[in-house]
Design a protein around this motif. Structure first.
Motif, PDB file in Angstrom:
ATOM      1  N   LYS A 153       5.701  -9.393   0.109  1.00  0.00           N
ATOM      2  CA  LYS A 153       6.392  -8.278  -0.546  1.00  0.00           C
ATOM      3  C   LYS A 153       7.748  -8.064   0.138  1.00  0.00           C
ATOM      4  O   LYS A 153       7.811  -7.761   1.330  1.00  0.00           O
ATOM      5  CB  LYS A 153       5.538  -7.016  -0.495  1.00  0.00           C
ATOM      6  N   ARG A 185      10.172  -5.447  -4.403  1.00  0.00           N
ATOM      7  CA  ARG A 185      10.131  -4.014  -4.713  1.00  0.00           C
ATOM      8  C   ARG A 185      11.500  -3.424  -4.457  1.00  0.00           C
ATOM      9  O   ARG A 185      12.035  -3.514  -3.348  1.00  0.00           O
ATOM     10  CB  ARG A 185       9.079  -3.288  -3.859  1.00  0.00           C
ATOM     11  N   ARG A 236       7.280   3.931   5.176  1.00  0.00           N
ATOM     12  CA  ARG A 236       7.462   3.217   3.902  1.00  0.00           C
ATOM     13  C   ARG A 236       7.508   1.709   4.115  1.00  0.00           C
ATOM     14  O   ARG A 236       7.022   0.935   3.289  1.00  0.00           O
ATOM     15  CB  ARG A 236       8.761   3.662   3.229  1.00  0.00           C
ATOM     16  N   LYS A 238       5.907  -0.101   6.106  1.00  0.00           N
ATOM     17  CA  LYS A 238       4.624  -0.718   6.471  1.00  0.00           C
ATOM     18  C   LYS A 238       4.050  -1.556   5.335  1.00  0.00           C
ATOM     19  O   LYS A 238       3.269  -2.477   5.581  1.00  0.00           O
ATOM     20  CB  LYS A 238       3.628   0.373   6.871  1.00  0.00           C
ATOM     21  N   SER A 239       4.425  -1.239   4.106  1.00  0.00           N
ATOM     22  CA  SER A 239       3.880  -1.965   2.952  1.00  0.00           C
ATOM     23  C   SER A 239       4.670  -3.227   2.624  1.00  0.00           C
ATOM     24  O   SER A 239       4.349  -3.936   1.665  1.00  0.00           O
ATOM     25  CB  SER A 239       3.855  -1.051   1.724  1.00  0.00           C
ATOM     26  N   ASP A 241       6.868  -6.951   3.807  1.00  0.00           N
ATOM     27  CA  ASP A 241       6.927  -8.064   4.758  1.00  0.00           C
ATOM     28  C   ASP A 241       8.349  -8.317   5.237  1.00  0.00           C
ATOM     29  O   ASP A 241       8.557  -8.930   6.289  1.00  0.00           O
ATOM     30  CB  ASP A 241       6.380  -9.333   4.104  1.00  0.00           C
TER      31      ASP A 241
END
Length: 502
Positions: A153, A185, A236, A238-239, A241
């Motif tokens: 991600k 994202r 934020r 943390k989600s 890569d």
């Protein structure tokens, strides 16, 4: 070619000399038949000689001026010594000389390798970047996320003023990620979206036509990451890569906060029309801005050509960086440019006025003076205009123009689109090497850029810059060495030539 409901159109570009692996010519009618047999509605357009027409871009004008000056230097040097013939070329941003016969032999050998069906060697002789760009074009053709073992991600946001080319960079990141089975994202309105969580997964189909759209479709703001909002930002992240930020100095200031203990690799893609980002010779948007300036100044020069003996004083953007002023001065044939890097004094102003007067007397009935908006706290546009008007009274008239935000607008130029795609590809290649580390440090927060003929990843902590003035270190201003070309290229015809015409 398989049609996809997620993509409403397909675009196939065929080179006029295209052949298959057996050496058989590939024609547009044949491709049309294949696609039509597959159930697609196909139209063929042959561009032909429209590709040769039109006004030269800022890039072509500057390149032509640089190559011409280098050719003149070669000719002068050849008069003084026995110098072999040379071929003058451009390698990224550097003018280079190659032995002429060697260049001819390499060109002719391409035809030989084509005849022998040695496609890889022929491609290699086109240049080291040709094969890489061919691979990039294949990655950009994807319309869906491809199946892959990993689904990493990647977060993307824009910080600072919007710049043409941001959308091209985001599109390239999305498509390259999709090619490798990863997702992107995007965070809307820059840091505001990162803090509030206003974000979404962007698919290749959603950004298919973004390359041609100026500005920033996901929104950008000057709000930066600070010590106060750092905790929620880290939460934020943390989600994700990896994080990619497009922007200028606001992006650098944000990453200076993050680089103390980065939770993931972070990349800055330079994006600002001012081209003032340290760590790169080019930033997204600066070429489009140059073309906007050239179009505006061409219109102004048309007005000057219709009225005898008129001088225009034109103010350009750029903050404390004079890149736009110098490069547009070369592209537009300015008589003088004033920039913050080389503060102007009254003696220089007086000398420039005298040169313009001399030029008028020799039969050139227009003058262009360009100044950066921050070139001097005292000698602003009104002062410079008044000075030229007073000293040139009875010899020419003077008009003042401030171009303003038209320099930020417009659809990104082909150069900015290609540089954006190149940056995105380099980020992704580096990302694949960096991901998987046990921990990340300041060296993993970098600016991706082109310096000379090399693509570089410079850690934020190693950037040479004047953060207060928002400019790179003086030694890294490669474009500044081109400024001496401006008075040379604006020289009026010799007096004796004017007398002969009379």
């Amino acid at each position: 070619m398989k049609s996809s409901s997620s993509k409403r159109f397909k675009l196939v570009i065929i080179a006029e000399g295209a052949v298959d692996r057996e050496g058989k010519a590939i024609k547009a009618d044949y491709v049309k038949k294949v696609l039509s047999d597959g159930g697609m509605d196909v139209r063929v357009t042959v561009l032909g000689h429209v590709q040769r027409g039109g006004q030269p871009t800022a890039f072509d004008r500057i390149l032509g001026s640089r190559l011409g000056c280098e050719a003149a230097k070669c000719a002068i040097e050849g008069l003084n010594k026995d110098m072999p013939p040379c071929f003058i070329s451009l390698n990224n941003s550097e003018i280079i000389r190659l032995p002429l016969m060697e260049a001819i032999e390499r060109t002719l050998s391409v035809k030989t390798h084509f005849k022998n069906k040695d496609w890889e060697k022929a491609q290699e002789l086109r240049g080291s970047r040709f094969g890489k760009k061919l691979m990039i074009s294949k990655m950009l053709s994807v319309s869906e996320i491809q199946p892959h073992e990993t689904n990493r991600k990647i977060g993307v946001l824009c910080i600072g003023a919007p710049a043409p080319g941001m959308n091209s960079g985001i599109r390239a990141l999305v498509k390259i990620a999709a090619f490798h089975g990863d997702t992107v994202r995007v965070y809307y309105e820059g840091v505001n979206g990162l803090i509030s969580g206003d974000s979404s997964i962007l698919t290749p189909a959603q950004c298919e036509i973004w390359a041609m759209i100026g500005g920033c479709s996901i929104g950008s703001s000057r709000k930066t990451i600070t010590e106060e909002n750092l905790p929620i930002v880290l939460e934020r992240l943390k989600s994700l890569d990896a994080l990619v930020i497009l922007g200028g100095f606001e992006a650098i200031f944000s990453c200076q906060v993050l680089c103390k203990a980065p939770p993931l690799p972070i990349y800055i893609i330079p994006a600002t029309i001012s081209n003032n980002v340290p760590g790169s010779d080019f930033s997204l948007g600066c070429d489009t801005a140059l073309n906007s300036i050239v179009r505006a100044v061409d219109s102004i020069k048309q007005s000057a050509a219709s009225t005898r003996k008129r001088v225009f004083v034109i103010e350009l953007m750029g903050g404390n960086c004079g890149y736009l002023t110098v490069m547009s001065g070369i592209a537009c044939g300015a008589d003088a440019v004033y920039i913050p890097e080389q503060p102007v004094g009254i003696d220089e102003l007086q000398a420039d006025v005298s040169r313009v007067i001399d030029k008028m007397e020799r039969g050139v009935h227009r003058g262009i003076i360009m100044r950066n908006e921050a070139s001097s706290p005292h000698y602003k546009n009104d002062f410079v205009t008044a000075l030229y008007a007073e000293e040139g009274a009875g010899k020419f008239i003077v008009r003042s123009n401030i171009l303003g935000h038209i320099q930020q607008g417009y659809s990104p130029s082909p150069f900015d689109r290609c540089v954006a795609t190149q940056f995105a590809c380099k980020v992704y290649r580096n990302l694949e090497k960096t991901l998987g580390k046990e921990s990340y440090g300041p060296e993993d927060v970098v600016v991706v850029g082109v310096i000379g003929s090399n693509t570089c990843f410079t850690p934020i902590c190693e950037l040479e810059m004047d953060a207060k003035r928002r400019v790179p270190g003086h030694a890294s201003l490669s474009w500044l060495k081109l400024k001496p070309l401006i008075p040379i290229l604006s020289l009026p015809p010799p007096a004796e030539e004017k007398e002969m015409k009379d």
